[in-house]
Write a protein that holds these residues in place. Sequence first.
Motif, PDB file in Angstrom:
ATOM      1  N   VAL A  27       0.382  -0.674   0.243  1.00  0.00           N
ATOM      2  CA  VAL A  27       0.121  -0.159  -0.105  1.00  0.00           C
ATOM      3  C   VAL A  27       0.538   1.381  -0.349  1.00  0.00           C
ATOM      4  N   GLN A  28       0.816   1.728  -0.887  1.00  0.00           N
ATOM      5  CA  GLN A  28       1.762   3.545  -1.099  1.00  0.00           C
ATOM      6  C   GLN A  28       1.177   4.341  -0.103  1.00  0.00           C
ATOM      7  N   ALA A  29      -0.039   4.683   0.355  1.00  0.00           N
ATOM      8  CA  ALA A  29      -0.633   5.596   1.287  1.00  0.00           C
ATOM      9  C   ALA A  29      -1.704   4.937   2.001  1.00  0.00           C
ATOM     10  N   ILE A  30      -2.183   5.285   3.167  1.00  0.00           N
ATOM     11  CA  ILE A  30      -3.441   4.643   3.577  1.00  0.00           C
ATOM     12  C   ILE A  30      -4.111   6.831   4.663  1.00  0.00           C
ATOM     13  N   LYS A  31      -4.940   7.024   4.820  1.00  0.00           N
ATOM     14  CA  LYS A  31      -5.293   8.033   5.637  1.00  0.00           C
ATOM     15  C   LYS A  31      -6.569   7.459   6.677  1.00  0.00           C
ATOM     16  N   CYS A  32      -6.489   7.340   7.625  1.00  0.00           N
ATOM     17  CA  CYS A  32      -7.927   7.370   8.845  1.00  0.00           C
ATOM     18  C   CYS A  32      -8.354   8.416   8.908  1.00  0.00           C
ATOM     19  N   LEU A  33      -9.644   8.193   8.199  1.00  0.00           N
ATOM     20  CA  LEU A  33     -10.196   9.553   8.672  1.00  0.00           C
ATOM     21  C   LEU A  33     -11.053   9.773  10.043  1.00  0.00           C
ATOM     22  N   ASN A  34     -11.263  11.351  10.412  1.00  0.00           N
ATOM     23  CA  ASN A  34     -12.166  11.630  11.023  1.00  0.00           C
ATOM     24  C   ASN A  34     -13.364  11.887  10.579  1.00  0.00           C
ATOM     25  N   GLY A  35     -14.139  11.717  11.947  1.00  0.00           N
ATOM     26  CA  GLY A  35     -15.847  11.059  12.081  1.00  0.00           C
ATOM     27  C   GLY A  35     -15.978  10.507  11.409  1.00  0.00           C
ATOM     28  N   CYS A  36     -15.818   9.045  10.529  1.00  0.00           N
ATOM     29  CA  CYS A  36     -15.577   8.715   9.378  1.00  0.00           C
ATOM     30  C   CYS A  36     -14.970   6.844   9.505  1.00  0.00           C
ATOM     31  N   ASP A  37     -16.186   6.249   9.568  1.00  0.00           N
ATOM     32  CA  ASP A  37     -15.284   4.733  10.148  1.00  0.00           C
ATOM     33  C   ASP A  37     -15.054   4.242   8.918  1.00  0.00           C
ATOM     34  N   ALA A  38     -13.880   4.530   8.155  1.00  0.00           N
ATOM     35  CA  ALA A  38     -13.321   4.626   6.831  1.00  0.00           C
ATOM     36  C   ALA A  38     -12.006   4.668   6.842  1.00  0.00           C
ATOM     37  N   GLU A  39     -11.404   4.369   5.555  1.00  0.00           N
ATOM     38  CA  GLU A  39     -10.121   4.826   4.594  1.00  0.00           C
ATOM     39  C   GLU A  39      -9.944   4.736   3.345  1.00  0.00           C
ATOM     40  N   VAL A  40      -8.836   5.593   3.251  1.00  0.00           N
ATOM     41  CA  VAL A  40      -8.468   6.210   2.105  1.00  0.00           C
ATOM     42  C   VAL A  40      -7.424   5.154   1.743  1.00  0.00           C
ATOM     43  N   LEU A  41      -7.216   3.984   0.924  1.00  0.00           N
ATOM     44  CA  LEU A  41      -6.409   3.486   0.200  1.00  0.00           C
ATOM     45  C   LEU A  41      -5.446   3.923  -1.069  1.00  0.00           C
ATOM     46  N   GLU A  42      -3.962   3.895  -1.411  1.00  0.00           N
ATOM     47  CA  GLU A  42      -3.668   3.404  -2.411  1.00  0.00           C
ATOM     48  C   GLU A  42      -2.518   2.575  -2.549  1.00  0.00           C
ATOM     49  N   PHE A  43      -2.731   2.288  -3.691  1.00  0.00           N
ATOM     50  CA  PHE A  43      -2.213   0.869  -4.530  1.00  0.00           C
ATOM     51  C   PHE A  43      -1.569   1.135  -5.656  1.00  0.00           C
ATOM     52  N   ILE A  44      -1.053   0.261  -6.241  1.00  0.00           N
ATOM     53  CA  ILE A  44      -0.093   0.212  -6.906  1.00  0.00           C
ATOM     54  C   ILE A  44      -0.413  -1.556  -7.900  1.00  0.00           C
ATOM     55  N   ALA A  45      -1.478  -0.804  -8.939  1.00  0.00           N
ATOM     56  CA  ALA A  45      -1.857  -2.540  -9.464  1.00  0.00           C
ATOM     57  C   ALA A  45      -0.670  -3.284 -10.072  1.00  0.00           C
ATOM     58  N   LYS A  46      -0.886  -4.590  -9.922  1.00  0.00           N
ATOM     59  CA  LYS A  46       0.385  -5.216 -10.186  1.00  0.00           C
ATOM     60  C   LYS A  46       0.184  -6.002 -11.302  1.00  0.00           C
ATOM     61  N   PRO A  47       1.110  -6.481 -12.389  1.00  0.00           N
ATOM     62  CA  PRO A  47       0.431  -6.943 -13.585  1.00  0.00           C
ATOM     63  C   PRO A  47       0.049  -8.329 -12.905  1.00  0.00           C
ATOM     64  N   ASP A  48      -1.096  -8.950 -13.756  1.00  0.00           N
ATOM     65  CA  ASP A  48      -1.572 -10.242 -14.012  1.00  0.00           C
ATOM     66  C   ASP A  48      -2.435 -10.041 -12.669  1.00  0.00           C
ATOM     67  N   SER A  49      -2.860  -8.620 -11.675  1.00  0.00           N
ATOM     68  CA  SER A  49      -3.604  -9.185 -10.607  1.00  0.00           C
ATOM     69  C   SER A  49      -5.023  -8.784 -11.147  1.00  0.00           C
ATOM     70  N   ILE A  50      -6.072  -8.851 -10.245  1.00  0.00           N
ATOM     71  CA  ILE A  50      -6.866  -9.108 -10.878  1.00  0.00           C
ATOM     72  C   ILE A  50      -7.378  -7.962 -11.148  1.00  0.00           C
ATOM     73  N   ILE A  51      -6.915  -6.638 -10.490  1.00  0.00           N
ATOM     74  CA  ILE A  51      -7.918  -5.314 -11.049  1.00  0.00           C
ATOM     75  C   ILE A  51      -7.625  -5.116 -12.501  1.00  0.00           C
ATOM     76  N   THR A  52      -6.967  -5.973 -12.897  1.00  0.00           N
ATOM     77  CA  THR A  52      -6.457  -5.679 -14.629  1.00  0.00           C
ATOM     78  C   THR A  52      -6.739  -6.163 -15.205  1.00  0.00           C
ATOM     79  N   LYS A  53      -8.231  -7.258 -14.980  1.00  0.00           N
ATOM     80  CA  LYS A  53      -8.520  -8.355 -15.463  1.00  0.00           C
ATOM     81  C   LYS A  53     -10.071  -7.959 -16.640  1.00  0.00           C
ATOM     82  N   GLY A  54     -10.113  -6.942 -16.736  1.00  0.00           N
ATOM     83  CA  GLY A  54     -11.360  -6.272 -16.797  1.00  0.00           C
ATOM     84  C   GLY A  54     -12.703  -4.760 -16.456  1.00  0.00           C
ATOM     85  N   MET A  55     -13.324  -3.867 -16.911  1.00  0.00           N
ATOM     86  CA  MET A  55     -13.874  -3.127 -16.102  1.00  0.00           C
ATOM     87  C   MET A  55     -14.203  -3.704 -14.897  1.00  0.00           C
ATOM     88  N   ILE A  56     -14.460  -1.681 -14.115  1.00  0.00           N
ATOM     89  CA  ILE A  56     -14.681  -2.693 -12.774  1.00  0.00           C
ATOM     90  C   ILE A  56     -15.556  -3.227 -12.768  1.00  0.00           C
TER      91      ILE A  56
END
Length: 446
Positions: A365-394
């Motif tokens: 994970v390149q970066a992550i931000k835990c947010l105030n007043g919100c039960d959530a996080e924002v994360l930044e990834f780099i997609a690896k070759p042949d990873s599932i995220i690259t196999k089609g439309m979102i």
Amino acid sequence: MKIVIAGAGEVGSHLAKMLGDEYHDIIVIDDDPKRLEDIRNFADIVTINGDSTTFETQQKAEVKKANLFIAVCPDESKNIISAILAKQLGAKKSIARIDNDEYLQPNNKEIFINMGIDYLFYPEKVAANEVITLLGNTSTTEYVNFSGGKLVLVVFKLDGNSSLVDRSLYDFAENRDKLNYRTVAISRNGETIIPQGSDIFKEDDTIYVIADHNYVNEVMSFSGQDSVDVRNMMILGGSKIGQRVAMALQDKVNIKLVDYNAEKARRLSDVLLNTLVINEDGRNTEVMIEEELGTMDAFVAVTGRSETNILAAMLAKKMGVKKVIAEIENLNYINLAESMGVDTIVNKKLTTASSIFRFTMNTDVQAIKCLNGCDAEVLEFIAKPDSIITKGMIKDIKFPSNAIIGGIVRGDKVFIATGSTEVKAYDRVVVFSLPGAISKIGWFFD
């Protein structure tokens, strides 16, 4: 993942609870039995009473089997020694909290890496930088850069004057095939919603938007709030955060810094040559009126005491200060403070969690931000070759429903994600996620 935490103070306790919720095997070391008892009351973890700088205690914690060792004691020296010892005993990664900016200089960081510490973090410095960024973007409650600043997460509360109130998300984007920004979440009445296009914006909603950095001003125009040009500012509290903010801004902004401790005020006046340092009790309403609080463009309360900061921030808001920021370390107070009109919250626990959480992911994970007043996080990834995220439309890859891809950076190009977007190998991808999806997301990028 086996994680050993040295230090059961506020930061260590928060990490233990947060990481324990992620089904990790957690061991906490501390030399205070009472603090360990308090942790056991809210988290199902193993505790060890002892000194984390000793071989005996670390061996008892089986540090040699640890995937991650985190040193967050109040004593910086203890953290450094513990982290070095843990790495030498076999911990795969070892990280330490510090309070000395000198250690973060590039050449000095390399020395610590050579000694075995993989990562150093300084929560007060990160928190101060957050305050400085927010003072430059005054209509936001949070402002986070990703992908070298090409993508930005902006968070703001919808004023009754906003043109979005009582309109759907579809109205937020005229051309849905070529977006410049995207609403990734709405926080309403304590609930965080991953929105659909038909969802309606309501007054007082806090909305989270991923935007191409060139369109941030356009996004902010929807908030219904005017941006503030900060020329006069008051800081309550000569803490490390308060001192760093004053040091960074005193040549650009007229600053008054108020602290009740006479000795600290004297020391600060010797260092902050272009800041007016005032030795007074900021809890005294008459004093704050006398010091012209009502004429300030911004007020920053960072005394280290959540209650003091909330009360002072409420006073500042009542007196007409346009931008009010408060450090609130008690997580239970955050929603209360926001409901009472505090514009922006800074929390060192969440800052620390953001620094550390990425080391617990099963992919890089390149970066992550835990947010105030919100039960959530924002994360930044780099997609690896042949990873599932690259196999089609979102829309076709069965991405978790309680997470949403906000934006993609490919070289110098920025894309705001839609269902028909395709992620390519080596794209930098920013994802907004609720807690239930975080452990699943990394699988798509690995």
